[in-house]
Structure formats: structure tokens, C-alpha cells
Design an enzyme around this catalytic site. Structure first.
Site, PDB file in Angstrom:
ATOM      1  N   THR A   7       0.852  -1.207   0.000  1.00  0.00           N
ATOM      2  CA  THR A   7       0.000   0.000   0.000  1.00  0.00           C
ATOM      3  C   THR A   7       0.879   1.245   0.000  1.00  0.00           C
ATOM      4  O   THR A   7       2.003   1.216   0.485  1.00  0.00           O
ATOM      5  CB  THR A   7      -0.950   0.028   1.226  1.00  0.00           C
ATOM      6  N   ASP A  65      -8.260  -2.870  -1.846  1.00  0.00           N
ATOM      7  CA  ASP A  65      -8.955  -1.754  -2.471  1.00  0.00           C
ATOM      8  C   ASP A  65     -10.209  -1.503  -1.656  1.00  0.00           C
ATOM      9  O   ASP A  65     -10.901  -2.437  -1.269  1.00  0.00           O
ATOM     10  CB  ASP A  65      -9.292  -2.039  -3.931  1.00  0.00           C
ATOM     11  N   SER A  66     -10.459  -0.242  -1.367  1.00  0.00           N
ATOM     12  CA  SER A  66     -11.596   0.047  -0.494  1.00  0.00           C
ATOM     13  C   SER A  66     -12.297   1.310  -0.946  1.00  0.00           C
ATOM     14  O   SER A  66     -11.792   2.046  -1.804  1.00  0.00           O
ATOM     15  CB  SER A  66     -11.107   0.203   0.947  1.00  0.00           C
ATOM     16  N   GLY A 141      -8.330   9.836   5.147  1.00  0.00           N
ATOM     17  CA  GLY A 141      -9.455   9.823   4.205  1.00  0.00           C
ATOM     18  C   GLY A 141     -10.751  10.330   4.805  1.00  0.00           C
ATOM     19  O   GLY A 141     -10.826  11.443   5.348  1.00  0.00           O
ATOM     20  N   TYR A 142     -11.781   9.488   4.730  1.00  0.00           N
ATOM     21  CA  TYR A 142     -13.114   9.888   5.164  1.00  0.00           C
ATOM     22  C   TYR A 142     -13.368   9.640   6.652  1.00  0.00           C
ATOM     23  O   TYR A 142     -14.501   9.795   7.124  1.00  0.00           O
ATOM     24  CB  TYR A 142     -14.164   9.146   4.327  1.00  0.00           C
ATOM     25  N   ASP A 143     -12.337   9.246   7.379  1.00  0.00           N
ATOM     26  CA  ASP A 143     -12.525   8.962   8.813  1.00  0.00           C
ATOM     27  C   ASP A 143     -13.226  10.095   9.581  1.00  0.00           C
ATOM     28  O   ASP A 143     -14.075   9.811  10.429  1.00  0.00           O
ATOM     29  CB  ASP A 143     -11.173   8.648   9.484  1.00  0.00           C
ATOM     30  N   HIS A 168     -14.348  -1.882   8.309  1.00  0.00           N
ATOM     31  CA  HIS A 168     -14.450  -2.746   7.127  1.00  0.00           C
ATOM     32  C   HIS A 168     -13.143  -3.530   6.928  1.00  0.00           C
ATOM     33  O   HIS A 168     -13.152  -4.692   6.555  1.00  0.00           O
ATOM     34  CB  HIS A 168     -14.758  -1.869   5.912  1.00  0.00           C
ATOM     35  N   ARG A 169     -12.034  -2.879   7.229  1.00  0.00           N
ATOM     36  CA  ARG A 169     -10.709  -3.508   7.080  1.00  0.00           C
ATOM     37  C   ARG A 169     -10.593  -4.715   8.021  1.00  0.00           C
ATOM     38  O   ARG A 169     -10.159  -5.785   7.629  1.00  0.00           O
ATOM     39  CB  ARG A 169      -9.652  -2.442   7.401  1.00  0.00           C
TER      40      ARG A 169
END
Ligand code: ITT
Length: 186
Positions: A7, A65-66, A141-143, A168-169
Site C-alpha cells: 500500500t 482496495d476500499s 481519508g473519510y474517517d 471494514h478492514r
């Protein structure tokens, strides 16, 4: 066993590092440039990346990928989450959501595993809502705008340990670990 985690995102790696540590698996961060395709399906993106990496990274390795899928925006930004985050960011998302009453959304992660010359995918989904304002300084990110279902704070207001209990991870990771155990890799 050692698993390489591919990553560009240091935050993602830190989350995996802790998850794997709890399973006594050693990790190595692989931060390399490779071609990531654009597609409407994040599973296709993960499979494509797995195959590209096989000539570059030693097995076993994982990549992920998320994306964030917002219900009232018909699943936007979804597979385009990374690009949208870099362009309009969290403020842009909140703007798009200004008149939306339904704030339901999902984070989805697809982990791709390459082991013994084969590819495998593992999925994790966390439901939640888009907050009314940006809050919290942790994560990425969107956290700062995502509140997981049943919680009253954003991912960015949580330490890694707490985010790892809901993310989700973590859910995709659990499926990965189950597979590794069932197949005697662990
Ligand atoms: P790599 O592809 O190099 O792993 P990336 O950050 O570009 O790193 P993705 O391509 O999977 O990762 O893009 C997913 C984007 O979705 C990511 O950049 C974030 O904006 C968002 N995202 C995914 N998981 C997230 C999480 O746990 N918290 C906040 N935002 C997340």
C-alpha cells in the site's frame, strides 16, 4: 509467517500491522509504485492489482482496495473514493450531502491475497452514517465524517485499536485469517 502488505497508505499499513500482530504474524510494508486501474467494481481493481504485483513482490502478500459508498448519492464515491478524497475532500462530500436526510453509507474493503501462486479476495463491510460535520484528527481519508453504526463518534475520533474493532478492514481481515487458518497457512 511473514506477510507483505502492499500500500502507499501508511495509515492503512499501521492498521494492518496491529491486526496481524494480534495474530502473531510478522508484516513488511511494501510501498511501491504500480499501475492501479480504474473500474466500477473494487473487486476487479483488487484482482488486477494482485496480478500486476506478482512479478514485483515476493509472496505471500496482500493489497486492499476500499471505498466509501453513500446511499443517497447512489453509491458515490465508491470505486472513485481515493480520487474524490484528493479532489473535493470531506468538505466537498458534506456539501453534496447538505440537503440529504438519509445519511446511510458503507465502507467496503476488499483484501487481495497472493499465496502459493493463487489469488484470493476477502470482503468486509461496515455500515454507518455521514456525520453533519468534520470531527477528529486520527486516521485518514473519510474517517472524520464516518460514524460507524451503533457508535457516537467518527473513526477519526478513535485510536487505531478502537477503529479496528469496527472497521471494514478488520472484517475483511477476519475472513482472511479464517482462510489462512483453515488452509494450514497459519
Ligand atoms: P493504496 O491503494 O495504496 O492501498 P489508497 O489510500 O489509495 O492506498 P484505495 O485505493 O483503496 O487506497 O482508496 C481508498 C480510499 O477510500 C482512500 O484513499 C480513502 O480516501 C478511502 N478509505 C478507505 N478506507 C478508509 C478508512 O478506513 N478510513 C477512511 N477513508 C478510507
Amino acid at each position: 509467517m511473514k506477510i507483505r502488505v502492499v500500500t502507499h497508505n501508511k495509515h492503512k499499513y499501521d492498521e494492518y500491522k496491529l491486526l496481524f500482530k494480534n495474530e502473531s504474524v510478522e508484516t513488511e510494508w511494501i510501498n511501491i509504485e504500480y499501475v492501479e486501474i480504474q473500474d466500477n467494481d473494487i473487486e476487479n481493481i483488487a484482482l488486477y492489482s494482485l496480478n500486476i504485483l506478482k512479478d514485483i513482490v515476493k509472496e505471500p502478500y496482500i493489497m486492499e482496495d476500499s471505498g466509501l459508498f453513500i446511499k443517497s448519492l447512489n453509491g458515490f464515491p465508491g470505486p472513485y473514493s481515493s480520487y474524490v478524497n484528493k479532489t473535493i475532500g470531506n468538505e466537498g462530500i458534506l456539501k453534496l450531502m447538505e440537503d440529504k436526510i438519509n445519511r446511510d453509507s458503507e465502507f467496503i474493503a476488499i483484501i487481495g491475497l497472493r499465496i502459493n501462486g493463487e489469488n484470493y479476495l476477502f470482503k468486509g463491510i461496515t455500515e454507518g452514517i455521514i456525520s453533519l460535520k468534520i470531527s477528529g484528527n486520527n486516521g485518514f481519508g473519510y474517517d472524520p465524517i464516518f460514524i460507524p453504526k451503533g457508535q457516537n463518534k467518527t473513526f477519526a475520533e478513535m485510536e487505531i485499536e478502537e477503529k479496528n474493532m469496527h472497521s471494514h478492514r478488520m472484517k475483511a481481515f477476519k475472513n482472511l485469517i479464517q482462510f489462512l487458518k483453515e488452509n494450514d497457512f497459519l
